[in-house]
Design a protein around this motif. Structure first.
Motif, PDB file in Angstrom:
ATOM      1  N   SER A 131      -1.143  -0.014  -0.313  1.00  9.80           N
ATOM      2  CA  SER A 131      -1.123   0.877  -1.492  1.00  9.80           C
ATOM      3  C   SER A 131      -1.070   0.081  -2.794  1.00  9.80           C
ATOM      4  O   SER A 131      -0.386   0.459  -3.739  1.00  9.80           O
ATOM      5  CB  SER A 131       0.067   1.854  -1.456  1.00  9.80           C
ATOM      6  N   PHE A 146      -5.725  -1.577   0.153  1.00 12.61           N
ATOM      7  CA  PHE A 146      -5.656  -0.156   0.509  1.00 12.61           C
ATOM      8  C   PHE A 146      -4.427   0.113   1.372  1.00 12.61           C
ATOM      9  O   PHE A 146      -3.655   1.033   1.122  1.00 12.61           O
ATOM     10  CB  PHE A 146      -6.925   0.244   1.269  1.00 12.61           C
ATOM     11  N   SER A 147      -4.247  -0.725   2.390  1.00 15.77           N
ATOM     12  CA  SER A 147      -3.172  -0.472   3.341  1.00 15.77           C
ATOM     13  C   SER A 147      -1.789  -0.634   2.713  1.00 15.77           C
ATOM     14  O   SER A 147      -0.866   0.108   3.037  1.00 15.77           O
ATOM     15  CB  SER A 147      -3.322  -1.409   4.541  1.00 15.77           C
ATOM     16  N   TYR A 161      -9.614  10.619   1.372  1.00 11.48           N
ATOM     17  CA  TYR A 161      -8.445  10.573   2.264  1.00 11.48           C
ATOM     18  C   TYR A 161      -8.193  11.951   2.875  1.00 11.48           C
ATOM     19  O   TYR A 161      -7.884  12.083   4.054  1.00 11.48           O
ATOM     20  CB  TYR A 161      -7.233  10.134   1.447  1.00 11.48           C
ATOM     21  N   SER A 163       1.341  10.063   2.407  1.00 12.24           N
ATOM     22  CA  SER A 163       0.499   9.210   1.565  1.00 12.24           C
ATOM     23  C   SER A 163      -0.259  10.040   0.537  1.00 12.24           C
ATOM     24  O   SER A 163      -0.368   9.650  -0.632  1.00 12.24           O
ATOM     25  CB  SER A 163      -0.488   8.414   2.425  1.00 12.24           C
ATOM     26  N   MET A 169      -3.471  -0.059  -7.602  1.00 10.45           N
ATOM     27  CA  MET A 169      -3.698   1.206  -8.271  1.00 10.45           C
ATOM     28  C   MET A 169      -2.405   1.790  -8.821  1.00 10.45           C
ATOM     29  O   MET A 169      -2.317   2.984  -9.063  1.00 10.45           O
ATOM     30  CB  MET A 169      -4.334   2.187  -7.311  1.00 10.45           C
ATOM     31  N   GLY A 176      -0.254   4.752   6.851  1.00 10.62           N
ATOM     32  CA  GLY A 176      -0.991   6.012   6.843  1.00 10.62           C
ATOM     33  C   GLY A 176      -2.305   5.850   7.578  1.00 10.62           C
ATOM     34  O   GLY A 176      -2.427   5.024   8.494  1.00 10.62           O
ATOM     35  N   LEU A 177      -3.290   6.610   7.129  1.00  5.78           N
ATOM     36  CA  LEU A 177      -4.599   6.542   7.763  1.00  5.78           C
ATOM     37  C   LEU A 177      -5.187   5.141   7.639  1.00  5.78           C
ATOM     38  O   LEU A 177      -5.990   4.723   8.457  1.00  5.78           O
ATOM     39  CB  LEU A 177      -5.536   7.550   7.107  1.00  5.78           C
ATOM     40  N   GLY A 178      -4.768   4.424   6.593  1.00  6.30           N
ATOM     41  CA  GLY A 178      -5.266   3.069   6.390  1.00  6.30           C
ATOM     42  C   GLY A 178      -5.007   2.173   7.586  1.00  6.30           C
ATOM     43  O   GLY A 178      -5.845   1.346   7.945  1.00  6.30           O
ATOM     44  N   ASN A 179      -3.843   2.351   8.201  1.00  6.23           N
ATOM     45  CA  ASN A 179      -3.482   1.515   9.338  1.00  6.23           C
ATOM     46  C   ASN A 179      -4.121   1.992  10.635  1.00  6.23           C
ATOM     47  O   ASN A 179      -4.671   1.205  11.393  1.00  6.23           O
ATOM     48  CB  ASN A 179      -1.969   1.520   9.553  1.00  6.23           C
ATOM     49  N   SER A 227       4.626   5.317   2.145  1.00  3.61           N
ATOM     50  CA  SER A 227       3.391   5.369   1.375  1.00  3.61           C
ATOM     51  C   SER A 227       2.356   4.416   1.957  1.00  3.61           C
ATOM     52  O   SER A 227       1.175   4.737   2.065  1.00  3.61           O
ATOM     53  CB  SER A 227       3.671   5.002  -0.089  1.00  3.61           C
ATOM     54  N   ALA A 228       2.814   3.251   2.379  1.00  2.00           N
ATOM     55  CA  ALA A 228       1.869   2.237   2.874  1.00  2.00           C
ATOM     56  C   ALA A 228       1.283   2.622   4.230  1.00  2.00           C
ATOM     57  O   ALA A 228       0.076   2.517   4.449  1.00  2.00           O
ATOM     58  CB  ALA A 228       2.551   0.874   2.961  1.00  2.00           C
TER      59      ALA A 228
HETATM   60  N1  TRP Z   1      -1.721   2.872   2.062  1.00  2.00           N
HETATM   61  C1  TRP Z   1      -2.190   4.182   2.407  1.00  2.00           C
HETATM   62  C2  TRP Z   1      -2.647   4.134   3.860  1.00  2.00           C
HETATM   63  O1  TRP Z   1      -2.661   3.100   4.460  1.00  2.00           O
HETATM   64  C3  TRP Z   1      -3.306   4.650   1.520  1.00  2.00           C
HETATM   65  C4  TRP Z   1      -3.015   4.497   0.071  1.00  2.00           C
HETATM   66  C5  TRP Z   1      -3.697   3.703  -0.781  1.00  2.00           C
HETATM   67  C6  TRP Z   1      -1.977   5.100  -0.659  1.00  2.00           C
HETATM   68  N2  TRP Z   1      -3.140   3.769  -2.004  1.00  2.00           N
HETATM   69  C7  TRP Z   1      -2.091   4.626  -1.962  1.00  2.00           C
HETATM   70  C8  TRP Z   1      -0.939   5.975  -0.333  1.00  2.00           C
HETATM   71  C9  TRP Z   1      -1.194   5.015  -2.948  1.00  2.00           C
HETATM   72  C10 TRP Z   1      -0.064   6.369  -1.316  1.00  2.00           C
HETATM   73  C11 TRP Z   1      -0.173   5.897  -2.617  1.00  2.00           C
HETATM   74  O2  TRP Z   1      -3.025   5.132   4.408  1.00  2.00           O
END
Ligand code: TRP
Length: 435
Positions: free
Chosen positions: A216, A213-214, A92, A307, A219, A13-16, A10-11
């Protein structure tokens, strides 16, 4: 191990790979990297621990967890998470659509023209087109809903466990290629040598938002993951492993993108397009570049898919807990609503760029609202909750099942009670320009 891989899935992803390098580029390079890592390994990992504690101790979704632990106004944190997840998902999926498009275009050859300036032009033409990126976004949202619906989520997760290490290996190959390009040295220096004269409150806010964000965080996603943990699973060890993996992928991505930016004479401040302009430039210079490119964008799309499925799940889980038993109806409705927000977000980079909110086009406004406001706010509330409401109950939960936690509990308590709330509040207030 299964939990760590799922949470890391989950962590990472596109964030990285997409967001971290361009945000670093926009915020001056080395000093940003240092601040980012500082935040990740103090506030980030501590809030991650806090979310896992909330989830593991209640075995419930975010809104339900807060309701069970404290009641009062606390479930609002859960509702804010759901809204944030929905907004993040919408932009996203736009970027994820780009990765799918670039996977296909790498093979058809249309993005790997050898001239770096052409590559930038091709990208601009693509994202400002009123139709093409929207279609790819639709395709990606369709895929996400399909995975969430088909109960193939576990299959995707299993596949991701093989594909994520593959993404990692390709990143390593790309680092090797990128840092040996002519002119890469300047980019390496930009990324690794801190220049603190460039640091402002906005830099700190950008680093804080990127960290949340990265990982996760902020939220409720990691509360949900925590609720899948067994009673005595190791919270401290898992949180540390996820944080290290996530930071590692970000740093490697920075080492791919930023040296190439300088080698190809691009501007590090180019924004969301940075990755999509520099990566094809690197691939164009590699033997069998088109194959590497297609494989890379395929793996990135898979990382984005895992993600996106997790983000959609936050929304689905909420509506199902609230009593709509029909998973299919909820998932499809959420998918359509996501698309309804994704379309203007995508168009705001082209035909709708004249429409701005506080000087930002819609895409940037949504990104700013979530990353720079609601995620830090969510993290702040989680820290306050653990430090001042749950107190000893939280600490007992932390220590239970972990060999590492007893040694760390003092430091964690201090960060969660004082450092995180004060730092987040200061950065939010100053970064948003309230003072
Ligand atoms: N962390 C994810 C990324 O780096 C993006 C993301 C943010 C996410 N909040 C999330 C993914 C909650 C899954 C669930 O791309």
């Amino acid at each position: 191990m299964g939990f760590i891989l799922a949470a890391a899935g989950s962590a990472v992803g596109l964030g990285n790979v997409w967001r971290f390098p361009y945000v670093t580029g926009e915020n001056g390079g080395g000093a940003f990297l240092l601040i980012y890592l500082g935040i990740v390994f103090s506030i980030g990992v501590s809030v991650l621990v806090a979310e896992l504690i909330i989830g593991r101790s209640t075995q419930l979704d975010p809104a339900g967890a807060f309701r069970k632990l404290a009641g009062g106004a606390w479930p609002i944190v859960g509702y804010m998470s759901i809204l944030t997840a929905f907004v993040i998902l919408s932009f996203y999926c736009v970027i994820a659509g780009w990765t799918v498009a670039y996977m296909i275009k790498s093979i058809t050859g249309s993005v790997l023209t050898a001239n770096p300036e052409d590559i930038g032009g091709v990208f601009d033409a693509f994202i400002t087109d009123p139709l093409e990126p929207v279609l790819y976004t639709a395709l990606f949202i369709g895929l996400t809903v399909f995975v969430a619906l088909g109960g193939v989520a576990s299959g995707i997760e299993r596949a991701a466990r093989i594909l994520m290490p593959a993404l990692f290996v390709i990143l390593l190959v790309l680092v090797a290629r990128s840092v040996t390009l002519d002119g890469a040295v300047e980019g390496i220096a930009f990324f690794l040598e801190p220049d603190f004269s460039k640091v402002t409150w906005e830099t700190l806010l950008a680093a804080l938002g990127q960290a949340f964000f990265s990982l996760s965080l902020g939220m409720g996603a990691m509360i949900t993951y925590g609720s899948y943990m067994q009673r005595h699973d190791d919270i401290a060890g898992s949180a540390l492993a996820v944080t290290v993996l996530d930071a590692l992928v970000a740093v490697l991505s920075g080492l791919v993108i930023l040296p190439a930016v300088f080698a190809f004479g691009a501007a590090p401040t180019a924004g969301p397009g940075l990755t999509f302009i520099t990566l094809p430039s690197i691939f164009a210079q590699m033997p069998f570049g088109f194959l590497f490119a297609a494989l890379f964008f395929f793996l990135l799309a898979i990382a984005a898919l895992t993600s996106a499925v997790a983000l959609l799940e936050v929304v689905i889980a909420y509506f199902m807990d609230e009593g709509s038993a029909n998973r299919k109806k909820v998932a499809v409705t959420a998918g359509i609503a996501t698309f309804a927000l994704a379309v203007p977000a995508s168009l705001s980079l082209g035909v709708m760029s004249g429409f701005t909110i506080g000087g930002k086009v819609l895409f940037d406004a949504l990104d700013y609202l979530t990353n720079n406001i609601t995620l830090p706010l969510g993290g702040l509330l989680v820290a306050l909750f653990l430090g001042w409401v749950l107190k000893h109950r939280g600490e007992e939960e932390f220590v239970d099942g972990s060999t590492l936690a007893p040694a760390l509990v003092g430091a964690w308590r201090f960060i969660i009670r004082y450092v995180a709330p004060v730092a987040i509040l200061l950065i939010l207030i100053n970064g948003l320009g309230f003072i």
